[in-house]
Scaffold this motif. Structure first.
Motif, mmCIF file in Angstrom:
data_model
loop_
_atom_site.group_PDB
_atom_site.id
_atom_site.type_symbol
_atom_site.label_atom_id
_atom_site.label_comp_id
_atom_site.label_asym_id
_atom_site.label_seq_id
_atom_site.Cartn_x
_atom_site.Cartn_y
_atom_site.Cartn_z
ATOM 1 N N ARG A 112 1.045 -1.103 -0.439
ATOM 2 C CA ARG A 112 -0.059 -0.151 0.376
ATOM 3 C C ARG A 112 0.821 1.571 0.066
ATOM 4 N NH1 ARG A 112 -5.304 0.203 2.024
ATOM 5 N NH2 ARG A 112 -4.739 -1.619 2.869
ATOM 6 N N ASP A 113 1.870 0.856 0.545
ATOM 7 C CA ASP A 113 2.919 2.141 0.897
ATOM 8 C C ASP A 113 3.886 2.634 -0.751
ATOM 9 O OD1 ASP A 113 2.443 2.450 3.243
ATOM 10 O OD2 ASP A 113 4.267 1.306 4.303
ATOM 11 N N ILE A 114 3.741 1.726 -1.571
ATOM 12 C CA ILE A 114 4.853 1.309 -2.577
ATOM 13 C C ILE A 114 3.757 1.334 -3.323
ATOM 14 C CG2 ILE A 114 5.841 0.455 -4.606
ATOM 15 C CD1 ILE A 114 6.523 -1.369 -2.561
ATOM 16 N N ALA A 115 2.331 1.596 -3.500
ATOM 17 C CA ALA A 115 1.282 2.165 -4.185
ATOM 18 C C ALA A 115 1.089 3.747 -3.596
ATOM 19 C CB ALA A 115 -0.763 1.565 -4.265
ATOM 20 N N ASP A 116 1.029 3.606 -3.054
ATOM 21 C CA ASP A 116 0.946 5.475 -2.506
ATOM 22 C C ASP A 116 1.914 6.518 -3.123
ATOM 23 O OD1 ASP A 116 -1.712 4.530 -1.224
ATOM 24 O OD2 ASP A 116 -0.192 4.528 1.147
ATOM 25 N N GLU A 117 2.471 6.004 -2.744
ATOM 26 C CA GLU A 117 3.599 6.363 -3.658
ATOM 27 C C GLU A 117 3.655 6.789 -4.492
ATOM 28 O OE1 GLU A 117 7.855 5.607 -1.632
ATOM 29 O OE2 GLU A 117 7.299 5.251 -0.323
ATOM 30 N N LEU A 118 3.526 5.456 -5.350
ATOM 31 C CA LEU A 118 3.570 5.373 -7.025
ATOM 32 C C LEU A 118 2.459 6.788 -7.533
ATOM 33 C CD1 LEU A 118 4.322 1.621 -7.958
ATOM 34 C CD2 LEU A 118 5.567 4.135 -8.699
ATOM 35 N N GLU A 119 0.936 6.627 -7.162
ATOM 36 C CA GLU A 119 0.240 7.567 -7.206
ATOM 37 C C GLU A 119 0.643 9.049 -7.057
ATOM 38 O OE1 GLU A 119 -3.733 6.110 -5.345
ATOM 39 O OE2 GLU A 119 -3.645 4.439 -6.219
ATOM 40 N N ALA A 120 1.387 9.297 -5.721
ATOM 41 C CA ALA A 120 1.420 10.147 -6.072
ATOM 42 C C ALA A 120 2.350 11.139 -6.747
ATOM 43 C CB ALA A 120 1.784 10.585 -4.177
ATOM 44 N N ALA A 121 3.042 10.358 -7.499
ATOM 45 C CA ALA A 121 4.147 10.698 -8.336
ATOM 46 C C ALA A 121 4.266 10.520 -9.693
ATOM 47 C CB ALA A 121 5.097 9.585 -8.439
ATOM 48 N N SER A 122 2.566 9.791 -9.885
ATOM 49 C CA SER A 122 2.116 9.078 -10.914
ATOM 50 C C SER A 122 1.200 11.083 -12.648
ATOM 51 C CB SER A 122 1.472 8.181 -11.166
ATOM 52 O OG SER A 122 0.788 7.634 -12.842
ATOM 53 N N ALA A 123 1.117 10.805 -13.579
ATOM 54 C CA ALA A 123 0.765 11.577 -14.402
ATOM 55 C C ALA A 123 -1.201 10.593 -14.354
ATOM 56 C CB ALA A 123 1.318 11.386 -15.925
ATOM 57 N N GLY A 124 -1.898 11.273 -14.516
ATOM 58 C CA GLY A 124 -3.300 11.167 -14.924
ATOM 59 C C GLY A 124 -3.657 10.028 -15.742
ATOM 60 N N PRO A 125 -4.172 9.175 -16.375
ATOM 61 C CA PRO A 125 -4.335 8.375 -17.098
ATOM 62 C C PRO A 125 -4.126 8.662 -18.825
ATOM 63 C CG PRO A 125 -6.308 8.384 -16.409
ATOM 64 C CD PRO A 125 -4.896 8.573 -14.949
ATOM 65 N N GLU A 126 -4.813 9.970 -18.782
ATOM 66 C CA GLU A 126 -5.039 10.723 -20.604
ATOM 67 C C GLU A 126 -4.156 11.210 -20.908
ATOM 68 O OE1 GLU A 126 -7.242 11.142 -17.439
ATOM 69 O OE2 GLU A 126 -9.203 10.952 -18.270
ATOM 70 N N ARG A 127 -3.017 11.755 -19.879
ATOM 71 C CA ARG A 127 -1.334 11.895 -20.774
ATOM 72 C C ARG A 127 -0.523 11.009 -20.832
ATOM 73 N NH1 ARG A 127 2.783 13.366 -22.024
ATOM 74 N NH2 ARG A 127 4.894 13.579 -21.203
ATOM 75 N N ARG A 128 -0.983 9.732 -19.687
ATOM 76 C CA ARG A 128 -0.577 8.200 -19.503
ATOM 77 C C ARG A 128 -0.725 7.405 -21.012
ATOM 78 N NH1 ARG A 128 -2.033 5.683 -15.369
ATOM 79 N NH2 ARG A 128 -1.005 3.681 -16.167
ATOM 80 N N GLN A 129 -2.084 7.353 -21.477
ATOM 81 C CA GLN A 129 -2.603 6.989 -22.191
ATOM 82 C C GLN A 129 -1.709 7.977 -23.850
ATOM 83 O OE1 GLN A 129 -6.206 8.017 -24.055
ATOM 84 N NE2 GLN A 129 -6.148 5.677 -25.339
ATOM 85 N N ALA A 130 -1.415 9.001 -23.906
ATOM 86 C CA ALA A 130 -1.215 9.942 -25.234
ATOM 87 C C ALA A 130 0.382 9.717 -25.594
ATOM 88 C CB ALA A 130 -1.269 11.160 -24.720
ATOM 89 N N VAL A 131 1.243 8.817 -23.876
ATOM 90 C CA VAL A 131 2.496 8.339 -24.060
ATOM 91 C C VAL A 131 2.421 7.698 -24.606
ATOM 92 C CG1 VAL A 131 4.486 7.874 -22.803
ATOM 93 C CG2 VAL A 131 3.078 9.685 -21.845
ATOM 94 N N THR A 132 1.962 6.578 -24.064
ATOM 95 C CA THR A 132 1.728 4.560 -25.455
ATOM 96 C C THR A 132 1.730 4.948 -26.573
ATOM 97 O OG1 THR A 132 -0.714 4.806 -25.124
ATOM 98 C CG2 THR A 132 0.698 4.161 -22.883
#
Lengths: 236, 236
Positions: free
Chosen positions: B72-92
């Motif tokens: 859970r701590d790792i997921a919290d840290e990744l979520e805090a550092a992540s761009a949103g799904p729209e931005r990430r989808q564009a990246v793919t």
């Protein structure tokens, strides 16, 4: 490349009866639900799913190396505590735990969204889900193979809940319009015919009122195969 | 349930040319390989895959709660550092990263085994993989829907590497014998016909010399759809 006269032609497609497979079916009762588990595997997998959702198309503004090392430590500890795959495979079949472990329904399976289905009064299964980037094929669309996977599951479970199921003999999927990711979709399926050990089922996927895909499968009770596998798993 | 005269009949199945789809093809060159990434997402996902492999049919002799909290701590840290799904989808889709994120091939996708394909001199793709419990359907067998997903990917990539690809219009899968988990399987696929924007491809899965499943797909260059999606993703 074959020459034109050897080439496949577009064959007749299944005639799907869309009436019972509409997106708006109501009056369903929950099926295949899993209670929260005492062992806590479902809760653990919930956290792995949160991580899963962020690595596809990852844009992560942090140093991943220490996070990777912490995941490595957790994986090391789980591996040291785990039974081997043969024992675990037997478990998935010994106590009705199949659904927990299904790649689409299973709360214990990291691959699963998971999807939950209701069973309507006419026997049609209906489930709503929203799939993330990890299920993407074409831009903004659910992967065609994931669409097929959703169908194989909903048709199989629709058969199961009639009391007559089987292994897939064929699965024919027609992609009629894009199935979107990041938006709710509705997956429906129902058994349409039984003939001895053979059963046929059909399904549909909608996004709102828009029909995205349909499928038909033929399933056959495997008989000897299942008996054989169960004997092998039980060491008999 | 439909009455018998409304019921689906078993339709003609695809005629698959198995010659080029044999399991033992040699002389292939690696395709769609991903270099180790500087950002470390692949390395992070490798560790998530180790955890993924142990939760399905979990038999874990340890207290899962503290491990769940660490995840859970790792997921919290990744979520805090992540761009949103729209931005990430564009990246793919912006930088040729599609393969990294594919649900079967993608080293960044937790769902992917991942499978690696070689391309034989005749254009046939061939990949070997061994799938774990998380891909199980019937006892000891790969899930029928996962078989379909493997086919959609290998047919799509076989098309891509000829220079003419498209979105799946139909995918017909025939299950001829059980596809085993926990044993090596060979997935093959090739394009068999082109007619304007339409392309057909066929595939097979073998376990050793045993034929497990075959498939045929029709794919069509989507034209407007892709243009539309790309414009939307770029904010145009």
């Amino acid at each position: 490349m074959t020459t034109p006269d050897q080439a496949p032609a577009r064959r007749d497609r299944p005639r799907i009866d869309l009436g019972p497979l509409r997106a708006s079916g109501a009056g369903g009762l929950p099926i295949d639900r899993m209670d929260d588990d005492e062992a806590g595997v479902f809760a653990l997998v919930d956290q792995v799913r949160r991580i899963r959702a962020l690595t596809t198309g990852a844009v992560l503004d942090t140093d991943l190396e220490p996070l990777t090392e912490r995941l490595r430590d957790i994986a090391d500890e789980l591996e040291a505590a785990s039974a081997g795959p043969e024992r675990r495979q037997a478990v998935t079949w010994s106590t009705g735990d199949y659904i927990d472990n299904c790649p689409i329904l299973g709360r214990a399976n990291v691959l699963a969204p998971p999807v939950e289905f209701d069973r309507l009064p006419d026997g049609t299964l209906r489930g709503e889900t929203t799939l993330g980037l990890e299920y993407q094929g074409p831009p903004a669309c659910v992967h065609g193979g994931v669409v097929a996977l959703l169908f194989d599951v909903v048709l199989g479970r629709a058969n199961f809940h009639t009391g007559q199921t089987g292994m897939t003999v064929y699965l024919d999927v027609d992609y009629r319009s894009p199935t979107p990711i990041l938006e709710p979709i509705v997956v429906t399926g129902r058994q349409v015919r039984v003939d001895g050990r053979k059963v046929w089922a059909q399904g549909a996927i909608h996004a709102g009122d828009r029909l995205c895909a349909t499928a038909e499968g033929l399933f056959v009770m495997p008989g000897d195969l299942l008996v054989e596998n169960r004997r092998r798993l039980s060491g008999g």
